[in-house]
Design a protein around this motif. Structure first.
Motif, short mmCIF file in Angstrom:
data_model
loop_
_atom_site.label_atom_id
_atom_site.label_comp_id
_atom_site.label_asym_id
_atom_site.label_seq_id
_atom_site.Cartn_x
_atom_site.Cartn_y
_atom_site.Cartn_z
N VAL A 82 27.96 -65.62 -26.63
CA VAL A 82 29.01 -64.98 -27.41
C VAL A 82 28.71 -63.48 -27.38
O VAL A 82 27.63 -63.05 -27.78
N LEU A 83 29.65 -62.68 -26.88
CA LEU A 83 29.41 -61.25 -26.67
C LEU A 83 30.62 -60.46 -27.15
O LEU A 83 31.68 -60.47 -26.53
N ILE A 84 30.44 -59.76 -28.27
CA ILE A 84 31.56 -59.11 -28.95
C ILE A 84 31.21 -57.65 -29.25
O ILE A 84 30.05 -57.33 -29.51
N GLY A 85 32.21 -56.79 -29.25
CA GLY A 85 32.01 -55.42 -29.72
C GLY A 85 31.85 -55.43 -31.23
O GLY A 85 32.74 -55.89 -31.95
N ALA A 86 30.75 -54.94 -31.74
CA ALA A 86 30.48 -55.02 -33.18
C ALA A 86 31.59 -54.38 -33.99
O ALA A 86 32.02 -54.91 -35.03
N VAL A 87 32.07 -53.22 -33.55
CA VAL A 87 33.28 -52.60 -34.08
C VAL A 87 34.26 -52.47 -32.93
O VAL A 87 33.95 -51.86 -31.90
N GLN A 88 35.43 -53.06 -33.09
CA GLN A 88 36.43 -53.08 -32.02
C GLN A 88 37.00 -51.68 -31.83
O GLN A 88 37.47 -51.05 -32.78
N TYR A 89 36.95 -51.19 -30.59
CA TYR A 89 37.28 -49.79 -30.35
C TYR A 89 38.72 -49.43 -30.70
O TYR A 89 39.02 -48.30 -31.12
N TYR A 90 39.65 -50.38 -30.55
CA TYR A 90 41.08 -50.09 -30.71
C TYR A 90 41.54 -50.30 -32.15
O TYR A 90 42.22 -49.46 -32.72
N THR A 91 41.14 -51.42 -32.73
CA THR A 91 41.58 -51.74 -34.10
C THR A 91 40.65 -51.18 -35.16
O THR A 91 41.05 -51.02 -36.32
N GLY A 92 39.39 -50.92 -34.79
CA GLY A 92 38.42 -50.45 -35.76
C GLY A 92 37.82 -51.57 -36.60
O GLY A 92 37.07 -51.31 -37.56
N GLN A 93 38.06 -52.83 -36.24
CA GLN A 93 37.53 -53.94 -37.01
C GLN A 93 36.02 -54.07 -36.82
O GLN A 93 35.52 -54.07 -35.70
N PHE A 94 35.31 -54.21 -37.93
CA PHE A 94 33.86 -54.43 -37.94
C PHE A 94 33.63 -55.93 -38.15
O PHE A 94 33.92 -56.48 -39.20
N PHE A 95 33.09 -56.58 -37.12
CA PHE A 95 32.94 -58.03 -37.16
C PHE A 95 31.73 -58.46 -37.99
O PHE A 95 30.79 -57.68 -38.20
N ASN A 96 31.77 -59.69 -38.44
CA ASN A 96 30.68 -60.27 -39.23
C ASN A 96 29.57 -60.72 -38.28
O ASN A 96 29.55 -61.86 -37.81
N ILE A 97 28.65 -59.82 -38.01
CA ILE A 97 27.61 -60.07 -37.01
C ILE A 97 26.73 -61.25 -37.41
O ILE A 97 26.38 -62.09 -36.57
N LYS A 98 26.37 -61.31 -38.68
CA LYS A 98 25.48 -62.38 -39.15
C LYS A 98 26.11 -63.75 -38.94
O LYS A 98 25.48 -64.66 -38.39
N LYS A 99 27.36 -63.91 -39.34
CA LYS A 99 28.03 -65.21 -39.24
C LYS A 99 28.26 -65.60 -37.78
O LYS A 99 28.08 -66.77 -37.39
#
Length: 423
Positions: A186-203
């Motif tokens: 699973v490989l995700i941008g921690a903060v999405q560059y376009y929307t600015g969403q900060f994902f729940n890294i721990k979960k």
């Protein structure tokens, strides 16, 4: 906090800002002779005034010492990568042995995927967010093809629900569980560059591990922007660049994190280079790669000192300011901007802000989707001295950075935007 839509309120907030002194430590561009309203630290951070001093020191040592600078420079070049470790560890929530400044972002992403994306006939899927930064998308596709797989089959994209712009955490969890033991990474941008969403890294990390997969994050838009806790959250690896919120210059040296539980796992495949070889034997020039323990074992080449000097200049400021303090101010600064935007367009006729409203789910960036003549509005902002970021088809990204942006900056931006929309 209850925000007031007045210049006097903005100035009051600035007077009470414990971090206000740091603004004076940066060069701020001018537009038509006036100090610009600079809101693109999410693309390229401003230059610290100390950067020249740091680079000049290396140029002086190079001129005076030549190759002996590796051992006798003020900051000996042979161990230059070690000088960044303490500050980077504090910024990303890691141990010094888990972080290293090296290479460029996409190079590091490929290196980590070599080690942590190991598809088998059964476990081969790569779960990513839809609309990831293009360089990441190209890396995902080329890595999957390198293993002889079809990207349409191997890559699973996480998408927002219809009519929504953020990807819900529960949907990420459900997607990982749905694909279960077919997931390799699973490989995700921690903060999405376009929307600015900060994902729940721990979960996300917990869920990936529960199905037997690795979890990695591209922290390009998160590092220096939000508080990270990569070690405690058990992230397997992360990569980032340094030229955005870390203010280390265009194309500046990037960085990587590998959790200490992988520190001595020589069974992990990797692409090796001599700077990753055990330093006690590095100059014996023997065959047979023996990796340094920890993330240092993923280094390829000797450290780029001039780029690294710029990096050190900025990291010194981060250590003085403290990432927790910066995040606290950032929440207020971005919240003030959001409040002003809501006042400008209460009915949503002109634009929508599609960055999550929950402060825990965003950094300092707000993405504004202009409904009519967006490019014209952006051009008016630019002519009025605003340096922001335009993204097709009609989005203006605005990032009030706590190190050098002020509440007055934010208020003045809102006034200029209001006039641009009215015209």
């Amino acid at each position: 906090m209850i925000f007031e839509n007045t210049l006097s309120f903005a100035r009051k907030m600035d007077r009470n800002d414990s971090l206000k002194k740091f603004r004076t430590q940066f060069h701020i561009p001018k537009v038509k002779g006036k100090t610009a309203l600079y809101f693109t630290g999410n693309s390229l951070g401003l230059q610290p005034k100390s950067t020249k001093k740091f680079i000049d020191q290396e140029l002086t040592d190079w001129a005076k010492l030549g190759v002996e600078g590796h051992f006798h420079a003020k900051r000996p070049w042979l161990s230059y990568h070690k000088f960044t470790k303490k500050a980077l560890a504090q910024i990303v929530g890691a141990r010094p042995s888990e972080v290293v400044a090296m290479n460029q972002l996409t190079v590091n992403l490929h290196l980590m995927m070599v080690s942590f994306y190991k598809p088998t006939a059964k476990r081969y899927k790569l779960i990513v967010e839809s609309g990831a930064f293009p360089s990441d998308q190209y890396a995902f596709e080329s890595q999957v093809k390198f293993h002889g797989l079809n990207p349409d089959d191997a890559i699973v994209e996480l998408k927002p629900r219809d009519g929504e712009t953020k990807i819900r955490t529960e949907d990420i969890v459900n997607t990982i569980n749905q694909h279960g033991n077919t997931v390799a990474l699973v490989l995700i941008g921690a903060v999405q560059y376009y929307t600015g969403q900060f994902f729940n890294i721990k979960k996300i990390t917990e869920t990936a591990h529960a199905v037997g997969a690795y979890a990695g994050f591209d922290c390009a838009h998160a590092v220096g922007n939000v508080e990270l806790d990569l070690h405690k959250n058990n992230v397997d690896f992360a990569v980032w660049c340094s030229y955005k919120y870390l203010n280390s210059g265009a194309g500046g040296i990037a960085g990587a994190f590998v959790h200490d539980r992988h520190a001595n796992n020589n069974a992990l495949p990797r692409f090796a280079g001599w700077w990753g070889h055990h330093e006690g034997e590095r100059f014996q020039m023997k065959k047979g790669f023996i990796p340094m323990p920890g993330v240092d074992g993923w280094q390829l080449s000797n450290f780029p000192v001039l780029s690294g000097a710029a990096h050190l200049a900025s990291l010194e400021i981060f250590q003085a300011a403290g990432i927790k303090n910066l995040r606290k101010k950032s929440i207020l600064l971005t919240g003030f901007l959001e409040s002003l935007l809501n006042d400008i367009d209460k009915e949503g006729k002109h634009f929508t802000v599609f960055t999550p409203k929950n402060v825990k789910e965003r950094g300092c960036q707000l993405s504004i989707a202009v409904k009519h003549d967006g490019k014209k509005v952006f051009t008016k902002l630019t002519k009025a001295g605003v340096i922001a970021d335009w993204r097709e088809p009609g989005v203006i990204r605005v990032a009030p950075v706590p190190l050098y942006n002020t509440f007055e900056d934010v208020f003045l931006f809102s006034e200029i935007l209001k006039k641009a929309l009215a015209k």
